[in-house]
Design a protein around this motif. Structure first.
Motif, mmCIF file in Angstrom:
data_model
loop_
_atom_site.group_PDB
_atom_site.id
_atom_site.type_symbol
_atom_site.label_atom_id
_atom_site.label_comp_id
_atom_site.label_asym_id
_atom_site.label_seq_id
_atom_site.Cartn_x
_atom_site.Cartn_y
_atom_site.Cartn_z
ATOM 1 N N ARG A 1 0.835 -1.197 0.000
ATOM 2 C CA ARG A 1 0.000 0.000 0.000
ATOM 3 C C ARG A 1 0.872 1.251 0.000
ATOM 4 O O ARG A 1 1.914 1.296 0.641
ATOM 5 C CB ARG A 1 -0.931 -0.007 1.208
ATOM 6 C CG ARG A 1 -1.932 -1.165 1.163
ATOM 7 C CD ARG A 1 -3.050 -0.973 2.135
ATOM 8 N NE ARG A 1 -4.081 -1.998 1.966
ATOM 9 C CZ ARG A 1 -5.303 -1.899 2.447
ATOM 10 N NH1 ARG A 1 -5.660 -0.825 3.143
ATOM 11 N NH2 ARG A 1 -6.184 -2.858 2.255
ATOM 12 N N SER B 1 -5.798 3.103 -9.929
ATOM 13 C CA SER B 1 -5.900 3.679 -8.582
ATOM 14 C C SER B 1 -7.239 4.354 -8.344
ATOM 15 O O SER B 1 -7.635 4.569 -7.185
ATOM 16 C CB SER B 1 -4.791 4.702 -8.369
ATOM 17 O OG SER B 1 -4.986 5.817 -9.231
ATOM 18 N N THR C 1 -3.579 11.143 1.402
ATOM 19 C CA THR C 1 -4.975 10.689 1.401
ATOM 20 C C THR C 1 -5.126 9.376 0.643
ATOM 21 O O THR C 1 -5.966 8.530 0.998
ATOM 22 C CB THR C 1 -5.879 11.768 0.776
ATOM 23 O OG1 THR C 1 -5.769 12.967 1.546
ATOM 24 C CG2 THR C 1 -7.334 11.317 0.756
ATOM 25 N N ALA C 2 -4.306 9.188 -0.407
ATOM 26 C CA ALA C 2 -4.370 7.942 -1.172
ATOM 27 C C ALA C 2 -4.164 6.725 -0.276
ATOM 28 O O ALA C 2 -4.710 5.644 -0.537
ATOM 29 C CB ALA C 2 -3.319 7.961 -2.280
ATOM 30 N N ALA D 1 -13.368 3.504 -6.810
ATOM 31 C CA ALA D 1 -12.680 2.575 -5.919
ATOM 32 C C ALA D 1 -11.420 2.019 -6.575
ATOM 33 O O ALA D 1 -11.457 1.603 -7.741
ATOM 34 C CB ALA D 1 -13.604 1.433 -5.532
ATOM 35 N N LYS E 1 -7.495 12.330 -3.764
ATOM 36 C CA LYS E 1 -8.182 11.089 -3.409
ATOM 37 C C LYS E 1 -8.849 10.497 -4.640
ATOM 38 O O LYS E 1 -9.176 11.209 -5.597
ATOM 39 C CB LYS E 1 -9.209 11.336 -2.301
ATOM 40 C CG LYS E 1 -10.301 12.320 -2.651
ATOM 41 C CD LYS E 1 -11.216 12.518 -1.454
ATOM 42 C CE LYS E 1 -12.321 13.522 -1.777
ATOM 43 N NZ LYS E 1 -13.220 13.738 -0.616
ATOM 44 N N PRO E 2 -9.059 9.197 -4.641
ATOM 45 C CA PRO E 2 -9.668 8.554 -5.811
ATOM 46 C C PRO E 2 -11.114 8.978 -6.001
ATOM 47 O O PRO E 2 -11.825 9.302 -5.038
ATOM 48 C CB PRO E 2 -9.555 7.064 -5.502
ATOM 49 C CG PRO E 2 -9.413 6.987 -4.016
ATOM 50 C CD PRO E 2 -8.698 8.229 -3.600
ATOM 51 N N GLU F 1 -5.278 6.264 2.657
ATOM 52 C CA GLU F 1 -6.500 5.933 3.384
ATOM 53 C C GLU F 1 -7.458 5.098 2.545
ATOM 54 O O GLU F 1 -8.408 4.514 3.087
ATOM 55 C CB GLU F 1 -7.188 7.228 3.834
ATOM 56 C CG GLU F 1 -6.314 8.103 4.730
ATOM 57 C CD GLU F 1 -6.922 9.474 4.957
ATOM 58 O OE1 GLU F 1 -8.092 9.684 4.541
ATOM 59 O OE2 GLU F 1 -6.232 10.338 5.526
ATOM 60 N N HIS F 2 -7.243 5.048 1.251
ATOM 61 C CA HIS F 2 -8.161 4.332 0.353
ATOM 62 C C HIS F 2 -7.574 3.012 -0.141
ATOM 63 O O HIS F 2 -8.145 2.370 -1.027
ATOM 64 C CB HIS F 2 -8.522 5.232 -0.827
ATOM 65 C CG HIS F 2 -9.319 6.438 -0.444
ATOM 66 N ND1 HIS F 2 -10.689 6.464 -0.472
ATOM 67 C CD2 HIS F 2 -8.923 7.662 0.015
ATOM 68 C CE1 HIS F 2 -11.115 7.658 -0.061
ATOM 69 N NE2 HIS F 2 -10.065 8.398 0.239
#
Length: 402
Positions: free
Chosen positions: A142, A167, A151-152, A196, A192-193, A154-155
């Motif tokens: 990860r 991604s 932030t990436a 999903a 952030k994405p 966290e997903h």
């Protein structure tokens, strides 16, 4: 840097302690006839004629272009056409370029460097796979393991997601509108994405920008040094590097509203606005190179990661790089690979007019560099790229049928 024809295909680079130094050498590129390359001369004659027409007329496909094509270690085609610098500016009222007097124009030659734009992503990808080979990077690790606070993380975005454009991150962020480096980093960190991760392919410059951050964090070296020491210097690609590159082909009279910044006519500084905002060294854009240098890059991958006595990757990791779905490389895309697509061909295009294709199934490669955005960006047109690749594919097939 001499052209391949002038140098006999040799380069002056030496192995700089790269992993695998001293192993058996792989043949270097050399100029030769179509027959020597195992290619049909008639098809290559057509390829050259069609290529030369790309820079003809008042509104050509590109102001200038360079083409290198070959099979195995043999360069069968090396051509330049048109102008590296043709226009002084773009006239938005007449929608035409303001041409320089003929004596002030700069002709394109086989040694002309071009702004590679997104072909830079291929070098970032190779640099990442080198770290996979060394065990310092995990492909399914990860991003948060390397970039806490992004932030990436966290997903659940992984390194594989970045390399395969799965991604879910948006295509880009307006880093060029940020007032300073701190604001740019904060915006990148907060990205952030929008879908999903792992669900679908979605091409994004942010993938390579995050990958750059990962590589720089784990190696404690900037990307330009990683590319130079790990790829270009061992392979003798002396004309390849991040800008500035004063002798490069000109790109765009970059102004709003068609562009994202007001910078005027660009030559030797990166065209991509986000790469420019980041100082010219970015994971998605910023490299300049010649067609001859990129032919060496293609030949190295076709030979399993070696060129001469240099090795930048082992065969297993080259196979990982080029196996479906491809790590950074696009695979079997007919829209720019033409008839070379379908057998595992790999490559990429760049917004400025650049492209390369390498086809392991036929041991062929094609590099087409052009400044299609000179004097102003237009809707992308990859028909000439696909047509050139199809000619090369036909040149292989015609020999096989004979």
């Amino acid at each position: 840097m001499p052209s391949l024809a002038e140098s006999g295909g040799r380069v002056d680079g030496r192995v700089d302690g790269g992993e695998g130094s001293g192993e058996l050498s792989a043949p270097r590129l050399r100029p030769g006839t179509p027959e020597r390359a195992g290619l049909d001369p008639g098809e290559l004659d057509c390829l050259v004629r069609e290529f030369r027409r790309l820079t003809d007329g008042d509104q050509p496909w590109a102001a200038g272009a360079v083409l290198v094509a070959g099979r195995g270690p043999v360069i069968a085609v090396e051509e330049a056409a048109g102008w590296a610098v043709r226009y002084r500016a773009y006239d938005e009222e007449t929608d035409t370029g303001v041409e320089l007097p003929r004596g002030e124009r700069v002709p394109a030659t086989t040694r002309t460097p071009f702004d590679l734009a997104s072909l830079t992503k291929l070098f970032t990808s190779v640099a990442a796979v080198q770290q996979l080979e060394r065990g310092t990077l995990g492909i399914d690790a990860r991003v948060g393991a390397y970039l806490p606070g992004f932030t990436a993380a966290e997903h659940g975005i992984t390194v594989r997601h970045l390399l395969t454009h799965t991604s879910g991150l948006p295509p880009e962020l307006p880093l060029y509108d940020c007032p300073d480096d701190r604001a740019r980093f904060a915006l990148l960190r907060a990205g952030k994405p929008v879908t999903a991760p792992g669900r679908a392919y979605g091409y994004s410059d942010l993938n390579m920008l995050l990958l750059q951050q990962v590589l720089e964090r784990i190696t404690r070296r900037p990307l330009d040094v990683l590319v130079r020491d790990g790829i270009t210097r061992p392979l003798g690609m002396t004309a390849t590097g991040f800008g500035p590159c004063p002798d490069a082909a000109a790109t765009e009279d970059q102004r709003r509203p068609w562009a994202k910044a007001d910078r005027g006519m660009l030559r030797g500084t990166v065209h991509d606005e986000n790469a420019w905002a980041l100082g010219g060294v970015a994971g998605h854009a910023g490299l300049f190179s010649t067609a001859g240098d990129l032919a060496v890059f293609c030949r190295t991958l076709l030979a399993g990661g070696s060129y001469g006595t240099a090795r930048i990757l082992g065969p297993d990791h080259v196979a990982l790089l080029l196996s479906p779905p491809g790590l950074g490389f696009a695979l079997d895309r007919p829209w720019f690979m033409g008839a070379l697509a379908g057998g595992g061909a790999a490559g990429h295009t760049g917004f400025t007019g650049t492209s390369l294709v390498l086809d392991p199934s036929t041991d062929t490669f094609l590099v087409l560099l052009a400044n299609t955005v000179h004097p102003r960006r237009r809707p992308p047109d990859s028909v000439p790229r696909a047509a050139a690749a199809t000619r090369l594919a036909r040149a292989v097939r015609a020999v096989r049928r004979a």
